[in-house]
Enzyme design. Structure first.
Site, PDB file in Angstrom:
ATOM      1  N   GLU A 174      -5.377  -0.397   1.800  1.00 43.52           N
ATOM      2  CA  GLU A 174      -5.576   0.205   0.376  1.00 43.52           C
ATOM      3  C   GLU A 174      -6.399   1.650   0.646  1.00 43.52           C
ATOM      4  O   GLU A 174      -7.699   1.594   0.011  1.00 43.52           O
ATOM      5  CB  GLU A 174      -6.398  -0.915  -0.325  1.00 43.52           C
ATOM      6  CG  GLU A 174      -5.626  -2.044  -0.548  1.00 43.52           C
ATOM      7  CD  GLU A 174      -6.007  -3.100  -1.501  1.00 43.52           C
ATOM      8  OE1 GLU A 174      -7.202  -3.262  -1.603  1.00 43.52           O
ATOM      9  OE2 GLU A 174      -5.348  -3.752  -2.277  1.00 43.52           O
ATOM     10  N   GLU A 362       0.643  -7.788   0.343  1.00 44.29           N
ATOM     11  CA  GLU A 362      -0.121  -8.439  -0.328  1.00 44.29           C
ATOM     12  C   GLU A 362       0.098  -8.934  -1.919  1.00 44.29           C
ATOM     13  O   GLU A 362       0.766  -7.962  -2.510  1.00 44.29           O
ATOM     14  CB  GLU A 362      -1.360  -7.899  -0.478  1.00 44.29           C
ATOM     15  CG  GLU A 362      -2.508  -7.840   0.691  1.00 44.29           C
ATOM     16  CD  GLU A 362      -3.594  -7.210   0.415  1.00 44.29           C
ATOM     17  OE1 GLU A 362      -4.339  -7.726  -0.603  1.00 44.29           O
ATOM     18  OE2 GLU A 362      -4.329  -6.660   1.384  1.00 44.29           O
TER      19      GLU A 362
END
Ligand code: BG6
Length: 464
Positions: A174, A362
């Site tokens: 991220e 995810e």
């Protein structure tokens, strides 16, 4: 039908599962000095370890010592791959050494060998929120250009050591979190500093480090596939007011697509100029960005939000970002709105814009699971969440011929929540007996979703 080599798996991160925070020559990482928090009380960064505070990542779920039994369970669940990260501070305890810590590498030698033996592919995030603390204290974290050199040295060690063993890599988890929470990139903003300027400069250093790592990975082994990894911001306009439409478009572009644009195309997009950042970028940086474009787009997707140009309405939480409430959606106890169609919307945009393979690395539901009197955990809500997301993913892949490498659910087993530091925000299909104060036997127990996911994988997503 999904491709027969579709990578069904689970995802987690070293700092959230391993524990053993000072074993095997490991140095402290930034996550080791962050206390537990809760939904309403943010975690705190204490700079040093304070004896009276509780640090949930120190022991986490003790995966470091229990990886054999845990990977037995993952094998039984039928996982085809496990995405995990390597703790940078196990390999370079301070981060700026010239030689790696052999004991740290040996742990991952054993883990990857175990996974291979059990038929699971290892998918590695090189840096998942766990940079060495020393790099923060001595160098100011990613605000310092020198970090590029330390990171590439670390990445090179991994590519050489795990040549032929690990094929799928992601450079930074991220990466967009750097501009939302600079502390995650080891950047502590001081009062009076221009936070935005510093955060984007730190991000730039990460972009360059990532691009150099991609080049190294390809040189060391042309079989390597290296992805970016972005957290995604799906925001729907609150109304058909044209300014709401534009606000939603910018929410996605500035929150998600910008980070892919640089890493997939290899240069800063024209609209970056409106960010008003005075970027220190060299000619060499530009060349590196161009040469280091990623092979695939890894992303996390949990929920969607609503966006209004007036920013009026009830606020809700999402993964790192906030947005407005959507009256058509249900939300988890932590306020994350559940929206399988948001995944379709996102995958279309990503695939149509970049024409690169996608990888859902995810997706999952955090829930405060309860055990019934028979000791079972009947997590139908998690099954429902996964079923709807997997169905949406599968439909769009089949109908629109999207190249999707795999789906790794967050997480195969309960681990410490990154956002709140809680254990009770559970994502796993395997329950871990541990509470928010650190009490519990750490015993593992299968939840109902365990058998369900197993059957999904066995049928390659046909039986949901
Ligand atoms: C992503 C992170 O932000 O979401 C993970 O990559 C994190 O590290 C996951 O755990 C879920 O978020 P949380 O805050 O519920 O743990």
């Amino acid at each position: 039908m999904l491709n027969k080599d579709f990578l069904w798996g689970g995802a987690m991160a070293a700092n959230q599962c391993e524990g053993a925070y000072d074993d095997g020559g490991k140095g402290l990482s930034i996550m080791d000095i962050i206390t537990a928090g809760s939904k309403n009380h943010p975690r705190q960064v204490t700079i040093d370890i304070q004896d009276e505070r509780y640090y949930p990542n120190h022991e986490a779920i003790d995966f470091y010592h229990r990886y054999v039994e845990d990977t037995d369970l993952f094998q039984e669940m039928g996982l085809k791959c496990l995405r995990t990260s390597i703790a940078w501070s196990r390999i370079f305890p301070n981060g700026d050494e010239s030689e790696p810590n052999e004991e740290g590498l040996q742990f991952y030698d054993r883990l990857f060998a175990e996974l291979k033996r059990k038929g699971m592919e290892s998918i590695v995030t090189i840096s998942h929120y766990e940079m060495p603390l020393y790099l923060v204290k001595k160098y100011g974290g990613w605000r310092n250009r020198q970090l590029i050199e330390f990171y590439t040295r670390y990445a090179k060690v991994l590519f050489e050591r795990y040549k032929g063993i690990v094929r799928y890599w992601m450079t930074f988890n991220e990466i967009n979190s750097t501009v939302k929470i600079p502390m995650i990139a080891g950047v502590m903003i001081q009062p009076g500093e221009n936070a935005k300027q510093i955060a984007y400069q730190a991000l730039h250093h990460q972009f360059v480090a990532s691009a150099k790592a991609v080049q190294l990975a390809h040189q060391i082994d042309p079989q390597n596939q290296v992805g970016c990894m972005v957290m995604t911001t799906v925001g729907y306009p609150k109304s058909c007011h044209p300014l709401d439409i534009l606000a939603a478009q910018e929410y996605l572009r500035d929150g998600t697509l910008f980070f892919c644009d640089v890493q997939v195309r290899g240069y800063y997009p024209g609209y970056f100029q409106h960010y008003d950042i005075d970027l220190d970028i060299t000619q060499q940086d530009k060349e590196d960005l161009k040469k280091g474009i990623v092979d695939y787009i890894g992303f996390s997707y949990y929920s969607s939000q609503v966006v209004s140009h007036l920013n009026e309405g009830e606020k809700v939480q999402g993964n790192i970002v906030t947005g407005l409430k959507n009256e058509y959606l249900q939300a988890s106890e932590w306020g994350w709105q559940i929206d399988p169609q948001g995944l379709v919307y996102l995958m279309r945009i990503l695939y149509e814009r970049y024409q690169k393979p996608l990888f859902i690395v995810e997706n999952g539901l955090g829930y405060n699971d309860q055990m019934n009197q028979e000791g079972q955990i009947i997590d139908n809500y998690r099954i429902e969440y996964m079923r709807k997301h997997i169905q949406a993913m599968k439909d769009i892949v089949e109908k629109e011929n999207i190249d999707l490498i795999g789906y790794t659910v967050w997480a195969p087993i309960d681990i410490v929540s990154a956002g709140t530091g809680e254990m009770k925000k559970r994502y796993g299909m395997i329950y871990v007996d541990k509470d928010d104060e650190g009490h519990g036997s750490l015993k593992r127990r299968k939840k109902k979703s365990f058998e369900w996911y197993k059957q999904v994988i066995e049928s390659n997503g046909e039986i949901l």
